[in-house]
Design a protein around this motif. Structure first.
Motif, mmCIF file in Angstrom:
data_model
loop_
_atom_site.group_PDB
_atom_site.id
_atom_site.type_symbol
_atom_site.label_atom_id
_atom_site.label_comp_id
_atom_site.label_asym_id
_atom_site.label_seq_id
_atom_site.Cartn_x
_atom_site.Cartn_y
_atom_site.Cartn_z
ATOM 1 N N VAL A 205 -13.413 -17.707 35.239
ATOM 2 C CA VAL A 205 -13.918 -19.086 36.683
ATOM 3 C C VAL A 205 -13.096 -19.891 36.488
ATOM 4 O O VAL A 205 -13.344 -21.359 35.577
ATOM 5 N N HIS A 206 -11.925 -20.680 37.729
ATOM 6 C CA HIS A 206 -11.287 -21.947 37.484
ATOM 7 C C HIS A 206 -11.523 -22.335 38.524
ATOM 8 O O HIS A 206 -11.093 -21.794 39.806
ATOM 9 N N ILE A 207 -11.875 -23.804 38.731
ATOM 10 C CA ILE A 207 -12.088 -24.395 39.769
ATOM 11 C C ILE A 207 -11.321 -26.111 39.776
ATOM 12 O O ILE A 207 -10.469 -26.607 39.250
ATOM 13 N N LYS A 208 -10.344 -25.558 40.886
ATOM 14 C CA LYS A 208 -9.552 -26.595 41.186
ATOM 15 C C LYS A 208 -9.844 -27.457 42.413
ATOM 16 O O LYS A 208 -9.933 -26.844 43.404
ATOM 17 N N VAL A 209 -9.703 -29.058 42.817
ATOM 18 C CA VAL A 209 -9.748 -29.843 43.552
ATOM 19 C C VAL A 209 -8.148 -30.787 43.513
ATOM 20 O O VAL A 209 -7.897 -31.114 42.751
ATOM 21 N N PRO A 210 -7.104 -29.954 44.403
ATOM 22 C CA PRO A 210 -6.020 -30.288 44.568
ATOM 23 C C PRO A 210 -5.682 -32.668 44.485
ATOM 24 O O PRO A 210 -6.457 -32.403 45.305
ATOM 25 N N GLY A 211 -5.287 -32.924 43.688
ATOM 26 C CA GLY A 211 -4.880 -34.469 43.428
ATOM 27 C C GLY A 211 -5.693 -34.885 42.600
ATOM 28 O O GLY A 211 -6.122 -36.573 42.517
ATOM 29 N N LEU A 212 -7.174 -33.886 41.761
ATOM 30 C CA LEU A 212 -8.396 -34.374 41.010
ATOM 31 C C LEU A 212 -8.551 -33.361 39.757
ATOM 32 O O LEU A 212 -7.616 -34.420 38.272
ATOM 33 N N GLY A 213 -8.876 -33.026 39.872
ATOM 34 C CA GLY A 213 -8.575 -32.761 38.550
ATOM 35 C C GLY A 213 -9.275 -30.654 38.384
ATOM 36 O O GLY A 213 -9.162 -29.999 39.147
ATOM 37 N N GLU A 214 -9.111 -29.747 37.248
ATOM 38 C CA GLU A 214 -9.146 -28.661 36.719
ATOM 39 C C GLU A 214 -10.604 -28.212 35.954
ATOM 40 O O GLU A 214 -11.282 -29.307 35.343
ATOM 41 N N LEU A 215 -11.508 -27.321 36.490
ATOM 42 C CA LEU A 215 -12.468 -26.938 35.603
ATOM 43 C C LEU A 215 -12.444 -25.459 35.243
ATOM 44 O O LEU A 215 -12.641 -24.792 36.085
ATOM 45 N N THR A 216 -12.470 -25.146 34.022
ATOM 46 C CA THR A 216 -12.906 -23.527 33.560
ATOM 47 C C THR A 216 -14.001 -23.416 32.762
ATOM 48 O O THR A 216 -14.252 -24.142 32.134
ATOM 49 N N HIS A 217 -14.332 -22.000 33.745
ATOM 50 C CA HIS A 217 -15.938 -21.377 32.517
ATOM 51 C C HIS A 217 -15.609 -19.919 32.544
ATOM 52 O O HIS A 217 -15.006 -19.205 33.089
ATOM 53 N N THR A 218 -16.602 -18.901 31.732
ATOM 54 C CA THR A 218 -17.009 -18.289 31.385
ATOM 55 C C THR A 218 -17.969 -17.470 31.989
ATOM 56 O O THR A 218 -18.729 -18.271 31.677
ATOM 57 N N VAL A 219 -18.081 -15.998 31.816
ATOM 58 C CA VAL A 219 -19.130 -15.879 32.095
ATOM 59 C C VAL A 219 -19.483 -14.344 31.265
ATOM 60 O O VAL A 219 -19.341 -13.266 31.052
ATOM 61 N N ILE A 220 -20.847 -14.793 30.449
ATOM 62 C CA ILE A 220 -20.254 -13.564 29.647
ATOM 63 C C ILE A 220 -22.343 -13.238 30.253
ATOM 64 O O ILE A 220 -23.157 -13.518 30.600
ATOM 65 N N GLN A 221 -22.977 -11.794 28.783
ATOM 66 C CA GLN A 221 -23.989 -11.169 28.871
ATOM 67 C C GLN A 221 -24.974 -12.348 28.478
ATOM 68 O O GLN A 221 -24.762 -12.358 27.329
ATOM 69 N N GLU A 222 -25.800 -12.475 28.775
ATOM 70 C CA GLU A 222 -27.040 -12.984 28.284
ATOM 71 C C GLU A 222 -27.724 -12.172 26.838
ATOM 72 O O GLU A 222 -27.685 -11.142 27.540
ATOM 73 N N VAL A 223 -27.919 -12.623 25.855
ATOM 74 C CA VAL A 223 -28.275 -12.002 24.428
ATOM 75 C C VAL A 223 -29.448 -12.073 24.254
ATOM 76 O O VAL A 223 -30.309 -12.951 24.541
ATOM 77 N N GLN A 224 -30.235 -10.770 24.648
ATOM 78 C CA GLN A 224 -31.998 -11.035 24.244
ATOM 79 C C GLN A 224 -32.067 -10.423 23.399
ATOM 80 O O GLN A 224 -31.624 -10.147 21.982
ATOM 81 N N ALA A 225 -33.062 -11.975 22.796
ATOM 82 C CA ALA A 225 -33.862 -11.881 21.479
ATOM 83 C C ALA A 225 -34.257 -11.110 20.954
ATOM 84 O O ALA A 225 -35.480 -10.238 22.576
#
Length: 225
Positions: A205-225
């Motif tokens: 996931v890549h999030i961008k606001v022109p003139g301000l900045g950016e943020l990136t993260h991934t999405v993964i499967q939760e590991v059950q204990a």
């Protein structure tokens, strides 16, 4: 889960993150028939707030774990207002003078349509609040006319404008501080737009606001204990 405090620019620790719902006109219009029904029979008159607690905090580049059921999250990406000086009962004209800068926030949530009770189980899971570094008020950046885009796996998935807010940034701070104090390091989110996209394990996931900045993260499967 983020175990160490997140430091914004200038060594300012991230404190409490306040989300706000029903701050986009299209969402309010879509839900207006429900507001007119019992038991409420009217749309909320004050900001509808919720909290993203410390266990949700994550940094730029983090991996957000999603439970197998439902196996999907909604990306309610938005801009956050970082409070630089404590604010209590401030006027609209004074409000932005209490803002030290801005962050991009991926307000991750399990899909739901709950606007009357805090959706804690859906919004407050570990890592469900990736936050960018703090950006200062860049020359020429107009917060009230800003746009935000979300790309998933490199493909444009969503775009929104902040010109359609029910409460623009200054009005939102004024309305919130009418009944509570915002402390240094607190962040007030401007709220999700209508039709936020969904992401699944394996997505970037890549999030961008022109003139301000950016943020990136991934999405993964939760590991059950």
């Amino acid at each position: 889960m983020q175990t160490q405090p997140i430091l914004l620019n200038d060594g300012l620790p991230l404190a409490t993150v306040y989300g706000v719902l029903l701050n986009d006109r299209a969402t309010v219009e879509r839900l207006s028939p429900e507001f007119d029904s019992a038991p409420y029979k009217a749309a909320p008159q004050a900001p509808v707030l919720y909290i993203k607690p410390r266990n949700t905090f994550a940094v730029d580049g983090a991996a957000v774990a999603v439970p197998a059921d439902p196996g999907v999250v909604r990306i309610d990406a938005t801009i956050g207002l970082v409070i630089g000086t404590a604010a209590m009962r401030v006027s609209v004209d004074q409000a932005l003078g209490h803002v030290a800068g801005f962050v991009l926030v991926s307000d991750v949530t399990l899909p739901h349509e709950n606007y009357y009770r805090p959706a804690i189980r859906q919004r407050d899971r570990d890592g469900f609040c990736p936050v960018s570094r703090m950006f200062h008020d860049e020359a020429g950046f107009d917060l009230d006319a800003a746009t935000l885009s979300i790309a998933i796996n490199g493909e444009r998935a969503y775009e929104r404008s902040f010109a359609t807010l029910v409460r623009p940034a200054a009005q939102l701070i004024a309305d919130v501080t009418e009944f509570m104090t915002l402390a240094v390091g607190d962040v007030v989110l401007l709220g999700p737009g209508e039709g936020s996209p969904e992401a699944r394990p394996g997505d970037v996931v890549h999030i961008k606001v022109p003139g301000l900045g950016e943020l990136t993260h991934t999405v993964i499967q939760e590991v059950q204990a």
